[in-house]
Motif scaffolding. Structure first.
Motif, PDB file in Angstrom:
ATOM      1  N   ASP A   1     -33.239 -28.626  32.894  1.00  8.06           N
ATOM      2  CA  ASP A   1     -33.261 -29.810  32.049  1.00  8.06           C
ATOM      3  C   ASP A   1     -32.914 -31.055  32.876  1.00  8.06           C
ATOM      4  O   ASP A   1     -33.497 -32.123  32.682  1.00  8.06           O
ATOM      5  N   SER A   2     -32.001 -30.900  33.843  1.00  7.43           N
ATOM      6  CA  SER A   2     -31.637 -32.032  34.700  1.00  7.43           C
ATOM      7  C   SER A   2     -32.831 -32.503  35.524  1.00  7.43           C
ATOM      8  O   SER A   2     -33.047 -33.705  35.727  1.00  7.43           O
TER       9      SER A   2
ATOM     10  N   ALA B   1     -35.138 -34.312  33.100  1.00  8.48           N
ATOM     11  CA  ALA B   1     -34.530 -35.552  32.612  1.00  8.48           C
ATOM     12  C   ALA B   1     -34.724 -36.685  33.613  1.00  8.48           C
ATOM     13  O   ALA B   1     -34.929 -37.849  33.235  1.00  8.48           O
TER      14      ALA B   1
ATOM     15  N   TRP C   1     -29.222 -31.149  27.353  1.00  2.57           N
ATOM     16  CA  TRP C   1     -30.091 -32.302  27.571  1.00  2.57           C
ATOM     17  C   TRP C   1     -29.327 -33.614  27.435  1.00  2.57           C
ATOM     18  O   TRP C   1     -29.528 -34.539  28.242  1.00  2.57           O
TER      19      TRP C   1
ATOM     20  N   PHE D   1     -29.157 -36.231  30.430  1.00  2.00           N
ATOM     21  CA  PHE D   1     -29.853 -37.491  30.166  1.00  2.00           C
ATOM     22  C   PHE D   1     -28.889 -38.669  30.142  1.00  2.00           C
ATOM     23  O   PHE D   1     -29.189 -39.746  30.691  1.00  2.00           O
TER      24      PHE D   1
ATOM     25  N   ALA E   1     -34.846 -33.977  21.968  1.00  2.00           N
ATOM     26  CA  ALA E   1     -34.561 -32.819  22.827  1.00  2.00           C
ATOM     27  C   ALA E   1     -34.577 -31.555  21.981  1.00  2.00           C
ATOM     28  O   ALA E   1     -33.540 -31.024  21.583  1.00  2.00           O
TER      29      ALA E   1
ATOM     30  N   THR F   1     -39.203 -33.308  25.369  1.00  2.00           N
ATOM     31  CA  THR F   1     -38.904 -32.563  26.596  1.00  2.00           C
ATOM     32  C   THR F   1     -40.017 -31.534  26.852  1.00  2.00           C
ATOM     33  O   THR F   1     -40.909 -31.349  26.020  1.00  2.00           O
TER      34      THR F   1
END
Length: 390
Positions: free
Chosen positions: A144-145, A148, A176, A180, A222, A247
């Protein structure tokens, strides 16, 4: 004397037969899978389940058995599945689950038993930092990083100064928001609202009214799969005119079907598999992405491809790359083989899979770089490549 000789001979034959049968049994690599084929994450889990039927049934001369169970998008069931697969089926590798909560729950069981596990969920918290527990856990979706960063770069380039956030009220949404919000602060983008919703909610009107009243330049949703369409459709109903981002959790055609015209113009980062046919031939991921697309659509029909099925395919590719080395150090069904398989997965280098190029290390258990993501816009109800993600 003759009877004694005959008895001894029969006993020897039976011993050899049993030894052969036992040897045959332990030579089979057993893979235990827990997938969300029903429940809120079913639109993600079904293509994953379908994909396991396409994976090789033999690797390096050893037969491979895939035992696939449904956890119904329930983390308690995912844990029960993991325990059953390890204690009763004696699997050498766990794969699962589809969603983050189930995967997090399964990871405890994997680590306790010394069984390597490959998750098909996105959260970086599954594999970071690599500690005594997480050393057993790998995953195939992009962090997710990682995704993001692509969203924030796109927002900054578009001149966005304020954003509202709404995410699942579970580990996916929390992960998330954590990633984010850190990046938004660095880019001087102000988060003016922070809301949550459950995967099985039927209304998010209250949350949407709060976000719209904050008048943000953009909104990030998200969520994953078809439940992520609910906030977007509600935003459109309430007349929101700003940019909407999703996402990579929505990168499947079921989301397009459910969201319909309300997702027109949405931006999201995605694995290159989603738009494989639009990639230039020079893209190093195109060949491996198209190989999976061809295999899946041959089995399930043109247009049936899903990036989530790609996560299952890539788990199979990790096993295929790691098993030959592990087999030199132990027999399937033994702790030695499981430990060697873990070590071999961690040592994988330059492996093209459907979502990118994998380079694992003792501190990186997903192994992706920028080649594993692109930016996509939904145009006329289809995914359109708008460029490599920064």
């Amino acid at each position: 004397m003759k009877k004694a000789w005959l008895g001894t001979t029969l006993s020897a034959v039976m011993t050899v037969a049993l030894a052969t049968a036992y040897s045959s049994a332990i030579a089979q690599i057993k893979v235990g899978v827990s997938v969300s084929a029903t429940g809120p994450a079913a639109s993600l889990g079904i293509p994953e389940k379908n994909t396991f039927a396409l994976l090789p049934k033999e690797i390096a001369g050893q037969k491979v058995q895939y035992i696939v169970l449904d956890d119904a998008t329930d983390s308690t069931t995912a844990v029960k599945n993991a325990r059953k697969l390890i204690s009763e089926e004696k699997v050498d590798l766990l794969i699962g689950s589809t969603a983050v909560p189930g995967s997090l729950a399964m990871s405890d069981v994997a680590a306790e038993s010394g069984t390597p596990m490959i998750s098909m969920a996105a959260s970086a918290s599954l594999i970071e930092p690599v500690d005594a527990k997480r050393r057993w856990i790998f995953k195939t979706p992009q962090n997710d990083s990682h995704m993001a960063t692509a969203i924030i770069a796109h927002m900054a380039d578009a001149g966005i100064k304020s954003v509202a956030f709404i995410g699942f009220s579970d580990a996916y949404g929390e992960g998330w928001y954590r990633e984010f919000s850190k990046l938004a602060e660095l880019r001087k983008i102000k988060i003016v609202a922070n809301e949550r919703f459950a995967r099985n909610d039927t209304s998010v009107t209250g949350q949407v009214l709060k976000m719209v009243s904050a008048n943000p330049d953009a909104i990030l949703i998200a969520g994953a799969g078809t439940p992520a369409a609910l906030p977007q459709k509600t935003l459109k109903e309430r007349g929101y005119k700003g940019k909407i981002y999703q996402t990579h959790g929505v990168a499947n055609n079921d989301f397009l079907r459910v969201c319909g015209k309300d997702c027109e113009g949405t931006f999201l980062p995605a694995g290159p598999l989603l738009v494989a046919e639009q990639l230039p031939d020079s893209n190093p991921v195109k060949k491996s992405a198209m190989a999976y697309r061809s295999a899946y659509e041959k089995a399930y029909g043109v247009g049936s491809i899903s990036t989530f099925g790609g996560h299952a395919w890539d788990a199979g590719m990790l096993l295929g790359a790691a098993a030959p080395s592990a087999l030199k150090k132990g027999h399937p069904g033994t702790p030695e083989f499981r430990a060697a398989l873990r070590d071999a997965i961690e040592a994988i280098k330059n492996l093209p899979v459907s979502q990118g190029i994998v380079n694992m290390s003792p501190t990186d258990h997903v192994g992706f770089d920028q080649r594993s993501r692109v930016m996509v816009e939904i145009v006329n109800g289809k995914w359109k490549l708008i460029g490599a993600a920064q």
